[in-house]
Write a protein that holds these residues in place. Sequence first.
Motif, PDB file in Angstrom:
ATOM      1  N   LYS A   1      18.025  -1.119  -0.848  1.00 31.50           N
ATOM      2  CA  LYS A   1      16.971  -1.938  -0.246  1.00 31.50           C
ATOM      3  C   LYS A   1      15.607  -1.605  -0.836  1.00 31.50           C
ATOM      4  N   LYS A   2      15.421  -0.314  -1.109  1.00 28.97           N
ATOM      5  CA  LYS A   2      14.124   0.099  -1.656  1.00 28.97           C
ATOM      6  C   LYS A   2      13.868  -0.584  -2.998  1.00 28.97           C
ATOM      7  N   VAL A   3      14.919  -0.636  -3.822  1.00 31.25           N
ATOM      8  CA  VAL A   3      14.761  -1.284  -5.132  1.00 31.25           C
ATOM      9  C   VAL A   3      14.598  -2.789  -4.923  1.00 31.25           C
TER      10      VAL A   3
ATOM     11  N   ASP B   1       5.283   8.822  11.417  1.00 30.78           N
ATOM     12  CA  ASP B   1       5.864   8.068  10.302  1.00 30.78           C
ATOM     13  C   ASP B   1       4.700   7.489   9.483  1.00 30.78           C
ATOM     14  N   LEU B   2       4.374   8.171   8.410  1.00 34.95           N
ATOM     15  CA  LEU B   2       3.209   7.770   7.617  1.00 34.95           C
ATOM     16  C   LEU B   2       3.395   6.385   7.006  1.00 34.95           C
ATOM     17  N   ARG B   3       4.639   6.098   6.635  1.00 33.64           N
ATOM     18  CA  ARG B   3       4.893   4.780   6.042  1.00 33.64           C
ATOM     19  C   ARG B   3       4.512   3.678   7.032  1.00 33.64           C
ATOM     20  N   SER B   4       4.918   3.841   8.296  1.00 32.84           N
ATOM     21  CA  SER B   4       4.629   2.763   9.242  1.00 32.84           C
ATOM     22  C   SER B   4       3.127   2.698   9.515  1.00 32.84           C
TER      23      SER B   4
ATOM     24  N   PRO C   1      12.555  13.007   9.564  1.00 29.55           N
ATOM     25  CA  PRO C   1      12.504  11.639  10.083  1.00 29.55           C
ATOM     26  C   PRO C   1      12.051  10.633   9.010  1.00 29.55           C
ATOM     27  N   PRO C   2      12.302   9.324   9.266  1.00 33.82           N
ATOM     28  CA  PRO C   2      11.919   8.301   8.285  1.00 33.82           C
ATOM     29  C   PRO C   2      10.409   8.306   8.024  1.00 33.82           C
ATOM     30  N   GLY C   3      10.059   7.982   6.790  1.00 36.00           N
ATOM     31  CA  GLY C   3       8.644   7.801   6.451  1.00 36.00           C
ATOM     32  C   GLY C   3       7.831   9.070   6.376  1.00 36.00           C
ATOM     33  N   THR C   4       8.486  10.220   6.214  1.00 37.95           N
ATOM     34  CA  THR C   4       7.727  11.470   6.155  1.00 37.95           C
ATOM     35  C   THR C   4       7.590  11.987   4.718  1.00 37.95           C
ATOM     36  N   GLY C   5       8.174  11.285   3.767  1.00 36.64           N
ATOM     37  CA  GLY C   5       7.925  11.622   2.366  1.00 36.64           C
ATOM     38  C   GLY C   5       9.077  12.285   1.630  1.00 36.64           C
ATOM     39  N   LYS C   6      10.297  12.180   2.137  1.00 36.82           N
ATOM     40  CA  LYS C   6      11.429  12.849   1.473  1.00 36.82           C
ATOM     41  C   LYS C   6      11.702  12.257   0.079  1.00 36.82           C
ATOM     42  N   THR C   7      11.785  10.920   0.035  1.00 35.80           N
ATOM     43  CA  THR C   7      12.066  10.284  -1.256  1.00 35.80           C
ATOM     44  C   THR C   7      10.913  10.543  -2.227  1.00 35.80           C
ATOM     45  N   THR C   8       9.703  10.502  -1.681  1.00 34.37           N
ATOM     46  CA  THR C   8       8.527  10.759  -2.521  1.00 34.37           C
ATOM     47  C   THR C   8       8.608  12.169  -3.109  1.00 34.37           C
ATOM     48  N   LEU C   9       8.961  13.135  -2.261  1.00 32.09           N
ATOM     49  CA  LEU C   9       9.082  14.517  -2.734  1.00 32.09           C
ATOM     50  C   LEU C   9      10.157  14.625  -3.821  1.00 32.09           C
TER      51      LEU C   9
ATOM     52  N   TYR D   1      -0.055   3.799  -2.847  1.00 36.43           N
ATOM     53  CA  TYR D   1      -0.582   5.135  -2.518  1.00 36.43           C
ATOM     54  C   TYR D   1       0.532   6.179  -2.388  1.00 36.43           C
ATOM     55  N   ARG D   2       1.661   5.913  -2.976  1.00 36.10           N
ATOM     56  CA  ARG D   2       2.736   6.904  -2.961  1.00 36.10           C
ATOM     57  C   ARG D   2       2.296   8.098  -3.815  1.00 36.10           C
ATOM     58  N   PRO D   3       2.257   9.299  -3.230  1.00 39.53           N
ATOM     59  CA  PRO D   3       1.790  10.452  -3.997  1.00 39.53           C
ATOM     60  C   PRO D   3       2.660  10.708  -5.223  1.00 39.53           C
ATOM     61  N   SER D   4       2.005  11.134  -6.305  1.00 39.91           N
ATOM     62  CA  SER D   4       2.794  11.469  -7.495  1.00 39.91           C
ATOM     63  C   SER D   4       2.714  12.968  -7.797  1.00 39.91           C
TER      64      SER D   4
ATOM     65  N   TRP E   1       0.826  -1.218   0.000  1.00 38.28           N
ATOM     66  CA  TRP E   1       0.000   0.000   0.000  1.00 38.28           C
ATOM     67  C   TRP E   1       0.855   1.261   0.000  1.00 38.28           C
ATOM     68  N   THR E   2       2.035   1.176   0.615  1.00 40.40           N
ATOM     69  CA  THR E   2       2.860   2.395   0.609  1.00 40.40           C
ATOM     70  C   THR E   2       3.284   2.734  -0.823  1.00 40.40           C
ATOM     71  N   GLU E   3       3.484   1.706  -1.642  1.00 43.80           N
ATOM     72  CA  GLU E   3       3.838   1.958  -3.044  1.00 43.80           C
ATOM     73  C   GLU E   3       2.603   2.382  -3.825  1.00 43.80           C
TER      74      GLU E   3
ATOM     75  N   ALA F   1      18.130  13.191   3.761  1.00 47.30           N
ATOM     76  CA  ALA F   1      18.825  12.682   4.955  1.00 47.30           C
ATOM     77  C   ALA F   1      17.850  12.645   6.123  1.00 47.30           C
ATOM     78  N   ASN F   2      18.109  11.720   7.057  1.00 47.25           N
ATOM     79  CA  ASN F   2      17.271  11.591   8.255  1.00 47.25           C
ATOM     80  C   ASN F   2      17.777  12.415   9.423  1.00 47.25           C
ATOM     81  N   ASP F   3      19.106  12.382   9.567  1.00 47.39           N
ATOM     82  CA  ASP F   3      19.679  12.893  10.816  1.00 47.39           C
ATOM     83  C   ASP F   3      20.338  14.257  10.600  1.00 47.39           C
TER      84      ASP F   3
ATOM     85  N   GLU G   1      -0.994  15.765  -3.502  1.00 49.05           N
ATOM     86  CA  GLU G   1      -1.362  14.528  -2.788  1.00 49.05           C
ATOM     87  C   GLU G   1      -0.559  14.328  -1.502  1.00 49.05           C
ATOM     88  N   MET G   2       0.473  15.126  -1.314  1.00 47.57           N
ATOM     89  CA  MET G   2       1.317  14.945  -0.120  1.00 47.57           C
ATOM     90  C   MET G   2       0.576  15.399   1.141  1.00 47.57           C
ATOM     91  N   VAL G   3       0.798  14.669   2.215  1.00 48.54           N
ATOM     92  CA  VAL G   3       0.220  15.071   3.501  1.00 48.54           C
ATOM     93  C   VAL G   3       1.180  16.062   4.164  1.00 48.54           C
ATOM     94  N   GLY G   4       0.645  17.189   4.613  1.00 45.21           N
ATOM     95  CA  GLY G   4       1.422  18.173   5.390  1.00 45.21           C
ATOM     96  C   GLY G   4       2.535  18.857   4.611  1.00 45.21           C
TER      97      GLY G   4
HETATM   98  N1  LIG Z   1       3.805  13.281   3.506  1.00 46.37           N
HETATM   99  C1  LIG Z   1       3.336  12.161   2.930  1.00 46.37           C
HETATM  100  N2  LIG Z   1       2.198  12.170   2.218  1.00 46.37           N
HETATM  101  C2  LIG Z   1       1.705  11.050   1.658  1.00 46.37           C
HETATM  102  N3  LIG Z   1       2.301   9.835   1.755  1.00 46.37           N
HETATM  103  C3  LIG Z   1       3.431   9.746   2.456  1.00 46.37           C
HETATM  104  C4  LIG Z   1       4.023  10.902   3.080  1.00 46.37           C
HETATM  105  N4  LIG Z   1       5.130  10.513   3.725  1.00 46.37           N
HETATM  106  C5  LIG Z   1       5.254   9.196   3.522  1.00 46.37           C
HETATM  107  N5  LIG Z   1       4.240   8.723   2.762  1.00 46.37           N
HETATM  108  C6  LIG Z   1       4.029   7.316   2.414  1.00 46.37           C
HETATM  109  O1  LIG Z   1       5.115   6.593   2.968  1.00 46.37           O
HETATM  110  C7  LIG Z   1       5.871   5.954   1.939  1.00 46.37           C
HETATM  111  C8  LIG Z   1       7.347   6.157   2.254  1.00 46.37           C
HETATM  112  O2  LIG Z   1       7.698   7.507   2.077  1.00 46.37           O
HETATM  113  P1  LIG Z   1       9.157   7.975   1.653  1.00 46.37           P
HETATM  114  O3  LIG Z   1       9.955   6.815   1.154  1.00 46.37           O
HETATM  115  O4  LIG Z   1       9.019   9.138   0.753  1.00 46.37           O
HETATM  116  O5  LIG Z   1       9.698   8.434   3.060  1.00 46.37           O
HETATM  117  P2  LIG Z   1      11.127   8.952   3.428  1.00 46.37           P
HETATM  118  O6  LIG Z   1      10.929  10.174   4.253  1.00 46.37           O
HETATM  119  O7  LIG Z   1      11.979   9.091   2.204  1.00 46.37           O
HETATM  120  O8  LIG Z   1      11.650   7.785   4.344  1.00 46.37           O
HETATM  121  P3  LIG Z   1      13.183   7.292   4.591  1.00 46.37           P
HETATM  122  O9  LIG Z   1      13.867   8.411   5.289  1.00 46.37           O
HETATM  123  O10 LIG Z   1      13.027   6.078   5.462  1.00 46.37           O
HETATM  124  O11 LIG Z   1      13.743   6.970   3.239  1.00 46.37           O
HETATM  125  C9  LIG Z   1       5.420   6.590   0.634  1.00 46.37           C
HETATM  126  O12 LIG Z   1       5.431   5.624  -0.390  1.00 46.37           O
HETATM  127  C10 LIG Z   1       4.013   7.046   0.930  1.00 46.37           C
HETATM  128  O13 LIG Z   1       3.115   5.994   0.690  1.00 46.37           O
END
Ligand SMILES: Nc1ncnc2c1ncn2[C@@H]1O[C@H](COP(=O)(O)OP(=O)(O)OP(=O)(O)O)[C@@H](O)[C@H]1O
Length: 442
Positions: free
Chosen positions: A371-373, A205-208, A58-66, A19-22, A15-17, A147-149, A26-29
């Motif tokens: 790992k992501k790939v 952490d939206l991903r989790s 922090p992890p899972g907040t959407g950096k890679t997606t952005l 519903y990954r915003p394009s 589902w994270t893939e 970056a996370n840290d 679609e991004m949250v926050g």
């Molecule tokens: N702000 C957001 N809005 C919508 N979906 C989000 C958001 N942040 C994370 N997600 C969801 O979480 C998944 C993982 O996000 P992403 O890989 O962009 O996080 P990240 O910040 O790069 O994490 P990491 O630091 O662990 O690489 C996305 O595929 C998406 O489904």
Amino acid sequence: MQHSYLSDRGKRMSWTEKYRPSTFDEMVGNKKAIEEIKEWIQAWKDGKPQPPLLLIGPPGTGKTTLAHIIGSYFSDKLELNASDKRSYDLLINIIGEASTTRSLFDDNLKLIILDEVDGIHGNEDRGGVRAINKIIKESKHPIVLTANDPYSKKLQTIKPACKIINIRKAHPNSIVAYLKRICQKENIEADPKILRELAKRSHGDLRSAINDLEAMAKGEKRIGAEILEAGEKDVFPGLFDAIRAILKSKNIRHVREAMQIDEDPQLLLEFTAENVPREYEKPHEIRKAYNHLSRADIFFGRAKQTRDYIYWRYASEHIGVGVALSKDETYRKFTRYAGPGSLQFLGRTRAKRQTIDNLAEKISRKLHISKKVAITTFPYLKIIVEDEKMAKEIRKYLELTDEEFKILKGKRKSRKTGKAEQKVEGADPPDREKQTTLLQFK
Ligand SMILES: Nc1ncnc2c1ncn2[C@@H]1O[C@H](COP(=O)(O)OP(=O)(O)OP(=O)(O)O)[C@@H](O)[C@H]1O
């Protein structure tokens, strides 16, 4: 004709893939950050080169997606995960050259994405950082780094050359709203209590949160609140015996023996933390116990970072012996040990996620990909391992454990019963000794 996996793609993707915003909308926050990013893109489009963007959060907040959404505004993108050991050669050979060559009249801008720059691989640190700085200095193309840290030493020389964008955790209400939308799209009826609990537990952490929701749904069309009230004892009998020993006893040998269970040690930490205040009554005992648990948590983090699992042993000593000896004397009373049902449930899914993570790590190492790939190769490998001979070879090559192989193999429908069945080809016969938990103190 399309391959069955591809025609069925939406269903099999995580589902994270899925519903990954394009798009930015679609991004949250992170609205303010997105505005700054848009200005940066526009400046490039207007022919004004900009310093690289460093997305920190922090992890899972959407950096890679952005970073990928930003890439859609340029004619092409080149992505490298900096934590992949091979990145240095690639950084220099591929990006290094591509980034410095761009003719004056060529407006084909390629976005260079350097993911997880604070995770640059161990020994090659300095080379990696130097390579990144060289690219930043010489590149004629836009660059996005993630970056996370924020305090990572590896960022020390990189930060001053970049425009820093802080990516913040999403507010729990926004997470609930996002999960609700996913439920609607999946046609799932979820109790609002569950969604609130998932949002709370995700700590932004939206991903989790999405992963937990997917694990909870388990293909069902309804997620009821009763899952929060489920009793733990039926699910983790050994775990409760271990907790009882830790909290009731001061006999180190007894505690260590009780901890020899086939369970995720991090789950033991969470359950112990949950039950310390139910058993211990004096504030200094509780303080000491939590002090040990927080040290254990640090060791788990270190084990993950360094992949040196000796730290698990140290962690286990803090959870067991440390917490047990934090009490002045043993309490003679009946204590009902428990934890919120959701905690137990999420703990279980976390153990599964850890296995997925280990599997991705093994594939990434052998195939020299991030790992992501590696995770995106699961569905293809799943098809390949349907062949018994290939299954054995792949299992051996990747050095997979039974659990990891099971994840790769997935569940399939029995032709006879129509129910999901799990057959592990190439798997070793059950071997209790091998499966015994890492909590053992040998
Ligand atoms: N702000 C957001 N809005 C919508 N979906 C989000 C958001 N942040 C994370 N997600 C969801 O979480 C998944 C993982 O996000 P992403 O890989 O962009 O996080 P990240 O910040 O790069 O994490 P990491 O630091 O662990 O690489 C996305 O595929 C998406 O489904």
